[in-house]
Every structure is written in structure tokens, then in C-alpha cells.
Scaffold this motif. Structure first.
Motif, short mmCIF file in Angstrom:
data_model
loop_
_atom_site.label_atom_id
_atom_site.label_comp_id
_atom_site.label_asym_id
_atom_site.label_seq_id
_atom_site.Cartn_x
_atom_site.Cartn_y
_atom_site.Cartn_z
N LEU A 1 -3.22 3.54 5.03
CA LEU A 1 -4.16 3.87 3.96
C LEU A 1 -4.76 5.26 4.17
O LEU A 1 -4.91 6.03 3.22
CB LEU A 1 -5.26 2.82 3.86
N LYS A 2 -5.09 5.59 5.40
CA LYS A 2 -5.64 6.91 5.72
C LYS A 2 -4.62 8.00 5.41
O LYS A 2 -4.95 9.05 4.85
CB LYS A 2 -6.06 6.94 7.18
N LYS B 1 -2.17 7.79 3.28
CA LYS B 1 -2.00 7.84 1.83
C LYS B 1 -3.14 8.63 1.19
O LYS B 1 -2.91 9.43 0.28
CB LYS B 1 -1.95 6.43 1.26
N GLU B 2 -4.37 8.42 1.66
CA GLU B 2 -5.52 9.17 1.14
C GLU B 2 -5.36 10.67 1.42
O GLU B 2 -5.68 11.50 0.57
CB GLU B 2 -6.82 8.66 1.76
N ARG B 3 -4.87 11.00 2.60
CA ARG B 3 -4.66 12.42 2.93
C ARG B 3 -3.62 13.03 2.00
O ARG B 3 -3.77 14.17 1.55
CB ARG B 3 -4.18 12.56 4.37
N VAL C 1 -2.84 12.07 -1.07
CA VAL C 1 -3.39 12.19 -2.42
C VAL C 1 -4.39 13.35 -2.46
O VAL C 1 -4.39 14.13 -3.41
CB VAL C 1 -4.05 10.86 -2.85
N ALA C 2 -5.23 13.47 -1.44
CA ALA C 2 -6.21 14.56 -1.41
C ALA C 2 -5.51 15.91 -1.36
O ALA C 2 -5.93 16.86 -2.04
CB ALA C 2 -7.13 14.40 -0.20
N HIS D 1 0.80 -1.22 0.00
CA HIS D 1 0.00 0.00 0.00
C HIS D 1 0.84 1.27 0.00
O HIS D 1 0.40 2.30 -0.49
CB HIS D 1 -0.94 0.02 1.22
#
Length: 109
Positions: free
Chosen positions: A86-87, A89-91, A93-94, A30
Motif C-alpha cells: 500500500l505504501k 502504491k501511494e508513492r 500515485v503521488a 491492492h
């Protein structure tokens, strides 16, 4: 990725080391930018505790779990760590996409 596996009141056997490294592959799939992982496995009477600190560029993540079985404690700890990665990584990317949309809006035409 540097892995430091430590045992408190517990000897780290090769099967435990292999189990932890195989579970950490899930996190590496991930997120590849992992700098360092410190894992401490400890045992206190009937409680088995697994805790990990994961160093990412600009962020440290920590997860721990206490179970009646060491392998179950490792599984729960890895799942918590995986959700945190994962959280993060999402932050990332956002934040990156938000910055691009602001640049597009302010670009001269």
C-alpha cells in the motif's frame, strides 16, 4: 503472479499452501502488478518463521515475522507485506500526480 512456497525444516502441506494463497489474495486486491512472490516458511524449535520477497516492477519488497505458531507468523508477515505494498502504491500515485501538476504548470497557454 508466480508463487514459490518453500519450507525449511518443515513440510508444506496442502492446508498451509491454501492458507497462504488465500491470504495473498488480499495483496492482489491492492496491487495487480505483482511479478513474483517467494515465501519461505521455516521452523526452529519453538520459533516459526515466515518470510516473503515480493517483486514489483522496479522494486522488491521483503517482510518477515517470527511467532510461536506458523499460522500467526503467516498472518503477521502478510500484514507487513500488505502495508508495504500500500505504501509503494501511494508513492506511485503521488509521483504520478506530482508529474501531472508540473506538466500543467509548464504547459503553454
Amino acid at each position: 503472479m508466480n508463487l514459490q512456497l518453500t519450507g525449511h525444516h518443515l513440510e508444506i502441506t496442502p492446508p498451509i499452501r491454501e492458507y497462504v494463497t488465500s491470504k495473498l489474495d488480499k495483496i492482489n486486491r491492492h496491487f495487480e502488478d505483482v511479478i513474483d512472490i517467494n515465501i519461505i516458511l521455516s521452523m526452529n524449535k519453538l520459533q516459526h518463521k515466515a518470510e516473503a520477497t515480493l517483486r514489483l516492477p522496479g522494486k522488491d519488497l521483503h517482510a518477515e515475522s517470527i511467532e510461536s505458531d506458523m499460522y500467526a507468523a503467516i498472518d503477521v508477515m502478510i500484514d507487513k507485506l500488505d502495508r508495504a505494498v500500500l505504501k509503494q502504491k501511494e508513492r506511485r500515485v503521488a509521483k504520478r500526480t506530482q508529474g501531472e501538476s508540473i506538466r500543467r504548470m509548464s504547459a503553454p497557454k
